[in-house]
Design a protein around this motif. Structure first.
Motif, PDB file in Angstrom:
ATOM      1  N   VAL A  36       0.837  -1.204   0.000  1.00  0.00           N
ATOM      2  CA  VAL A  36       0.000   0.000   0.000  1.00  0.00           C
ATOM      3  C   VAL A  36       0.872   1.255   0.000  1.00  0.00           C
ATOM      4  O   VAL A  36       0.607   2.219  -0.725  1.00  0.00           O
ATOM      5  N   ARG A  37       1.947   1.256   0.818  1.00  0.00           N
ATOM      6  CA  ARG A  37       2.856   2.408   0.839  1.00  0.00           C
ATOM      7  C   ARG A  37       3.514   2.629  -0.512  1.00  0.00           C
ATOM      8  O   ARG A  37       3.648   3.760  -0.979  1.00  0.00           O
ATOM      9  N   ASN A  38       3.932   1.540  -1.156  1.00  0.00           N
ATOM     10  CA  ASN A  38       4.556   1.652  -2.476  1.00  0.00           C
ATOM     11  C   ASN A  38       3.577   2.197  -3.508  1.00  0.00           C
ATOM     12  O   ASN A  38       3.945   3.027  -4.353  1.00  0.00           O
ATOM     13  N   LEU A  39       2.319   1.738  -3.466  1.00  0.00           N
ATOM     14  CA  LEU A  39       1.317   2.250  -4.396  1.00  0.00           C
ATOM     15  C   LEU A  39       1.064   3.743  -4.185  1.00  0.00           C
ATOM     16  O   LEU A  39       0.932   4.508  -5.142  1.00  0.00           O
ATOM     17  N   ARG A  40       1.005   4.166  -2.934  1.00  0.00           N
ATOM     18  CA  ARG A  40       0.827   5.603  -2.648  1.00  0.00           C
ATOM     19  C   ARG A  40       2.007   6.419  -3.171  1.00  0.00           C
ATOM     20  O   ARG A  40       1.822   7.488  -3.747  1.00  0.00           O
ATOM     21  N   ASN A  41       3.222   5.916  -2.959  1.00  0.00           N
ATOM     22  CA  ASN A  41       4.395   6.636  -3.454  1.00  0.00           C
ATOM     23  C   ASN A  41       4.404   6.702  -4.975  1.00  0.00           C
ATOM     24  O   ASN A  41       4.762   7.737  -5.557  1.00  0.00           O
ATOM     25  N   MET A  42       4.005   5.608  -5.642  1.00  0.00           N
ATOM     26  CA  MET A  42       3.947   5.622  -7.099  1.00  0.00           C
ATOM     27  C   MET A  42       2.928   6.631  -7.604  1.00  0.00           C
ATOM     28  O   MET A  42       3.196   7.370  -8.564  1.00  0.00           O
TER      29      MET A  42
END
Length: 140
Positions: A36-42
């Motif tokens: 989820v954190r990676n998707l938000r950063n992307m």
């Protein structure tokens, strides 16, 4: 996300997750949170890149096609010119509906029999009392 679930259903889901994943459950939760954190950063990076390319400040909500056109391609005068015919039609329709609504309220108030203000003034003829019905004993 879980607004349709009550506490019992959430408890059952947690118990089911514990039974399925067992000792790996903390690792699975960490992996899910990391994803989820990676998707938000992307998403944040993509909007930042798009903002730099277009030269304007773009939020994620601005990426909807209608909002994008309204914000970046139409001036306020163009938007008002598009809305003006529709706004006058909307205002006319709203005033007509309000008038009909008010008239219906007046009719309902006048026809309300509980208040006694609109009882019919027509006199009804006095009804004769019903004739007695012959009984079985009279016929035999």
């Amino acid at each position: 996300m879980f607004e349709n679930l009550n506490w019992w259903e959430i408890g059952v889901l947690l118990l089911l997750a514990l039974l399925i994943f067992g000792d790996r459950l903390p690792n699975v939760i960490n992996d899910g949170l990391r994803m989820v954190r990676n998707l938000r950063n992307m998403a944040r990076n993509a909007t930042g890149d798009l903002s730099r390319e277009l030269g304007t400040d773009i939020q994620l909500e601005d990426l909807h096609p209608k909002a994008f056109i309204r914000k970046h391609l139409l001036s306020e005068d163009d938007e008002q010119a598009i809305r003006k015919p529709l706004q006058s039609m909307y205002d006319n329709l709203r005033s007509d509906v309000t008038g009909v609504h008010d008239e219906l309220k007046d009719v309902a108030k006048a026809a309300d029999l509980r208040t006694g203000s609109a009882r019919p003034a027509v006199a009804t003829p006095a009804a004769a009392p019903p004739a007695p019905r012959p009984s079985y004993d009279d016929a035999t």
